[in-house]
Scaffold this motif. Structure first.
Motif, PDB file in Angstrom:
ATOM      1  N   ALA A   7       0.836  -1.205   0.000  1.00 60.23           N
ATOM      2  CA  ALA A   7       0.000   0.000   0.000  1.00 60.23           C
ATOM      3  C   ALA A   7       0.870   1.254   0.000  1.00 60.23           C
ATOM      4  O   ALA A   7       0.414   2.336  -0.371  1.00 60.23           O
ATOM      5  CB  ALA A   7      -0.948  -0.008   1.196  1.00 60.23           C
ATOM      6  N   CYS A  72       1.062  10.569  -6.376  1.00 63.86           N
ATOM      7  CA  CYS A  72      -0.358  10.903  -6.202  1.00 63.86           C
ATOM      8  C   CYS A  72      -0.523  12.251  -5.492  1.00 63.86           C
ATOM      9  O   CYS A  72      -1.441  13.021  -5.795  1.00 63.86           O
ATOM     10  CB  CYS A  72      -1.031   9.779  -5.411  1.00 63.86           C
ATOM     11  N   THR A  73       0.374  12.545  -4.564  1.00 61.62           N
ATOM     12  CA  THR A  73       0.314  13.823  -3.843  1.00 61.62           C
ATOM     13  C   THR A  73       0.380  14.998  -4.820  1.00 61.62           C
ATOM     14  O   THR A  73      -0.377  15.972  -4.712  1.00 61.62           O
ATOM     15  CB  THR A  73       1.511  13.915  -2.857  1.00 61.62           C
ATOM     16  N   LEU A  76      -2.917  15.291  -6.669  1.00 64.91           N
ATOM     17  CA  LEU A  76      -3.995  15.832  -5.824  1.00 64.91           C
ATOM     18  C   LEU A  76      -3.812  17.328  -5.608  1.00 64.91           C
ATOM     19  O   LEU A  76      -4.783  18.103  -5.672  1.00 64.91           O
ATOM     20  CB  LEU A  76      -4.011  15.091  -4.475  1.00 64.91           C
ATOM     21  N   HIS A  97      -5.930  10.618   3.202  1.00 62.48           N
ATOM     22  CA  HIS A  97      -4.470  10.707   3.356  1.00 62.48           C
ATOM     23  C   HIS A  97      -4.116  12.184   3.520  1.00 62.48           C
ATOM     24  O   HIS A  97      -4.838  13.067   3.037  1.00 62.48           O
ATOM     25  CB  HIS A  97      -3.843  10.131   2.081  1.00 62.48           C
ATOM     26  N   SER A  99      -2.188  13.856   1.896  1.00 58.07           N
ATOM     27  CA  SER A  99      -2.023  14.528   0.601  1.00 58.07           C
ATOM     28  C   SER A  99      -3.334  15.178   0.142  1.00 58.07           C
ATOM     29  O   SER A  99      -3.311  16.015  -0.763  1.00 58.07           O
ATOM     30  CB  SER A  99      -1.498  13.553  -0.449  1.00 58.07           C
ATOM     31  N   THR A 144     -11.325   9.650  -0.959  1.00 60.07           N
ATOM     32  CA  THR A 144     -10.516   8.501  -1.307  1.00 60.07           C
ATOM     33  C   THR A 144     -11.436   7.391  -1.810  1.00 60.07           C
ATOM     34  O   THR A 144     -12.562   7.238  -1.316  1.00 60.07           O
ATOM     35  CB  THR A 144      -9.693   8.019  -0.081  1.00 60.07           C
ATOM     36  N   ALA A 146     -10.413   4.027  -1.916  1.00 61.92           N
ATOM     37  CA  ALA A 146     -10.198   2.956  -0.935  1.00 61.92           C
ATOM     38  C   ALA A 146      -9.307   3.525   0.161  1.00 61.92           C
ATOM     39  O   ALA A 146      -8.250   4.102  -0.122  1.00 61.92           O
ATOM     40  CB  ALA A 146      -9.533   1.755  -1.590  1.00 61.92           C
ATOM     41  N   ASN A 148      -6.628   4.113   2.837  1.00 64.18           N
ATOM     42  CA  ASN A 148      -5.293   3.488   2.897  1.00 64.18           C
ATOM     43  C   ASN A 148      -5.011   2.811   4.224  1.00 64.18           C
ATOM     44  O   ASN A 148      -4.223   1.881   4.278  1.00 64.18           O
ATOM     45  CB  ASN A 148      -4.189   4.513   2.567  1.00 64.18           C
ATOM     46  N   ASP A 173      -9.450  10.217  -5.161  1.00 70.41           N
ATOM     47  CA  ASP A 173      -8.084   9.785  -4.852  1.00 70.41           C
ATOM     48  C   ASP A 173      -8.062   8.257  -4.991  1.00 70.41           C
ATOM     49  O   ASP A 173      -8.524   7.531  -4.112  1.00 70.41           O
ATOM     50  CB  ASP A 173      -7.731  10.225  -3.426  1.00 70.41           C
ATOM     51  N   PRO A 196      -1.073   7.257  -8.004  1.00 70.80           N
ATOM     52  CA  PRO A 196       0.358   7.066  -8.229  1.00 70.80           C
ATOM     53  C   PRO A 196       0.553   5.999  -9.290  1.00 70.80           C
ATOM     54  O   PRO A 196      -0.299   5.123  -9.465  1.00 70.80           O
ATOM     55  CB  PRO A 196       0.846   6.554  -6.865  1.00 70.80           C
ATOM     56  N   HIS A 198       3.182   4.093  -8.882  1.00 69.81           N
ATOM     57  CA  HIS A 198       4.109   3.166  -8.212  1.00 69.81           C
ATOM     58  C   HIS A 198       3.444   2.175  -7.283  1.00 69.81           C
ATOM     59  O   HIS A 198       4.119   1.446  -6.574  1.00 69.81           O
ATOM     60  CB  HIS A 198       5.180   3.966  -7.461  1.00 69.81           C
ATOM     61  N   LYS A 199       2.094   2.174  -7.217  1.00 66.06           N
ATOM     62  CA  LYS A 199       1.444   1.182  -6.344  1.00 66.06           C
ATOM     63  C   LYS A 199       0.911   0.062  -7.238  1.00 66.06           C
ATOM     64  O   LYS A 199       1.707  -0.691  -7.805  1.00 66.06           O
ATOM     65  CB  LYS A 199       0.374   1.845  -5.477  1.00 66.06           C
TER      66      LYS A 199
HETATM   67  C1  LIG Z   1      -5.066   7.127  -0.232  1.00 70.95           C
HETATM   68  C2  LIG Z   1      -3.736   7.740  -0.585  1.00 70.95           C
HETATM   69  N1  LIG Z   1      -3.705   8.945  -1.149  1.00 70.95           N
HETATM   70  C3  LIG Z   1      -2.549   9.532  -1.502  1.00 70.95           C
HETATM   71  C4  LIG Z   1      -1.345   8.911  -1.278  1.00 70.95           C
HETATM   72  C5  LIG Z   1      -0.073   9.623  -1.666  1.00 70.95           C
HETATM   73  O1  LIG Z   1       0.554   8.926  -2.681  1.00 70.95           O
HETATM   74  P1  LIG Z   1       2.061   9.303  -3.114  1.00 70.95           P
HETATM   75  O2  LIG Z   1       2.930   8.718  -2.056  1.00 70.95           O
HETATM   76  O3  LIG Z   1       2.201   8.635  -4.444  1.00 70.95           O
HETATM   77  O4  LIG Z   1       2.163  10.748  -3.180  1.00 70.95           O
HETATM   78  C6  LIG Z   1      -1.320   7.646  -0.684  1.00 70.95           C
HETATM   79  C7  LIG Z   1      -0.028   6.976  -0.412  1.00 70.95           C
HETATM   80  O5  LIG Z   1       0.053   6.017   0.316  1.00 70.95           O
HETATM   81  C8  LIG Z   1      -2.547   7.039  -0.333  1.00 70.95           C
HETATM   82  O6  LIG Z   1      -2.591   5.830   0.223  1.00 70.95           O
END
Ligand SMILES: Cc1ncc(COP(=O)(O)O)c(C=O)c1O
Length: 383
Positions: A7, A72-73, A76, A97, A99, A144, A146, A148, A173, A196, A198-199
């Protein structure tokens, strides 16, 4: 190492991702578009192909609505700060999150927006409560898909329809859902989708994207070279270049392209089903050890992604457990607050947090058995 922290970022990546990046780095790692030679064109092709794959996976309006971001940050922040105006009302939830929560709280503290934070119940939002918070001033709803911390999948569809009917914009998100849950933008009225690379799309870190739907015009927060039109004094208005000033992470995107191909071939949901099955073993173990352990939030495998947080036994701090799992058992999990303080406050697990495990497509039942027997060993020796 048994890696149960997908995650945060997925590991390992599919073999094709490593191969694509290695090949690209050795043969085509030029600056895309800018120079017009064959290596620059090969580099530009990676960007085009990746945008096409994103559009195929999520059924967006067209490939040029996809903007590449750092993570993802970044996506957003680009969406929130590029859309919101002074005096707007914004709705979010306690599952978010940082972010999402931090940029919104910062705007609220500056007096620029009015913010409503809807509370979840056992990890799920009640769509009626979100819809009831919509007012004529509501410009943006950010949720969001799902959670985190808990892995719970939110009932987005009725909320998105209500936001659209009220004339607002919906930003989803999808950090924990892109690649594992079917998201069809041609059917779901989502204006912006942030995730992202990368997940669960299996690209490397340093990749992400924002879908900017046709109803939305965002102010760019970063202006500069786009590699195409250099003649205008200010940022060109054409998408996606309007929001993509600067040399993109084309090496990372070569990896993301291979990750997307892997997901499309395997089928969205395949990883989710596999990961939820692995978590079911954990849930069963916890219910056999409920005198010491608990799970946070509701467990409904049909509405869950592959992340689950455990409540450790009294007196065992999650950070301590995480360190023991790492140093004595070579198991990677994530203890703490998971960048989501509001939901931990709601769950009563603030400030120590919980123990999150998040298996990936390459984990096996045997990894989970090893993890659970490590938990038994630790509790036997410390309690
Ligand atoms: C729900 C959620 N939003 C945003 C992010 C931020 O993602 P990133 O680390 O790619 O900026 C995460 C990262 O774990 C996340 O789980």
């Amino acid at each position: 190492m048994i890696y149960l922290d997908n995650a945060a970022t997925s590991f390992p990546k599919p073999e094709s991702v490593y191969q694509a990046m290695d090949h690209f780095a050795r043969h085509s790692l030029a600056n895309p578009g800018r120079s017009g030679h064959r290596m620059a064109l090969a580099s530009e092709r990676i960007l085009d192909d990746t945008r096409h794959l994103l559009n195929t996976l999520f059924q967006g309006e067209s490939p040029d609505r996809w903007v590449f971001t750092l993570n993802c940050t970044d996506a957003l922040n680009m969406a929130i700060k590029g859309l919101v105006n002074s005096g707007d009302h914004v709705i979010t939830s306690d599952l978010e999150h940082n972010s999402v929560s931090r940029p919104l709280r910062a705007l609220e503290k500056l007096g620029q927006i009015r913010l409503t934070r809807v509370e979840s119940h056992d990890g799920y939002l009640n769509p009626e409560e979100v819809v009831a918070a919509i007012t004529p001033e509501t410009r943006l709803v950010v949720l969001t898909h799902a959670a985190n911390v808990l892995g719970t999948v939110q009932p987005i569809e009725p909320i998105a329809h209500a936001v659209r009917a009220a004339g607002g914009f919906m930003l989803l998100d999808a950090a924990q859902s892109a690649g594992v849950i079917d998201i069809n933008l041609s059917r779901l009225p989502i204006d912006m989708l942030a995730f992202p690379g990368h997940k669960a799309l299996y690209g490397p870190t340093g990749t992400g994207a924002l879908y900017v739907g046709p109803r939305v015009s965002l102010r760019p927060w970063r202006e500069g070279g786009t590699g195409g039109d250099s003649s205008t004094e200010t940022q060109p208005d054409t998408m996606p270049y309007k929001l993509e000033g600067g040399t993109p992470n084309v090496l990372g995107l070569a990896g993301l392209k291979a990750g997307l191909e892997w997901v499309l071939q395997r089928g969205v949901e395949a990883s989710r089903i596999h990961e939820v099955q692995l978590l079911q073993t954990v849930v069963d173990w916890v219910s056999d050890h409920s005198d010491l352990w608990g799970i946070a939030g509701a467990w409904d495998p049909a509405r869950h992604v592959g992340a689950l947080s455990l409540r450790p036994p009294q007196g065992l701090a999650p950070s301590e457990l995480g360190a023991i799992l790492d140093t004595s058992f070579a198991i990677a999990i994530r203890p703490g607050l998971h960048c989501a303080p509001y939901i931990h406050k709601r769950l009563g697990s603030f400030p120590d947090g919980l123990l999150r495990i998040s298996p990936g497509p390459f984990n096996t039942e045997s990894d989970i058995d090893t993890f659970l027997s490590a938990l038994s060993d630790i509790t036997d020796s410390l309690i």
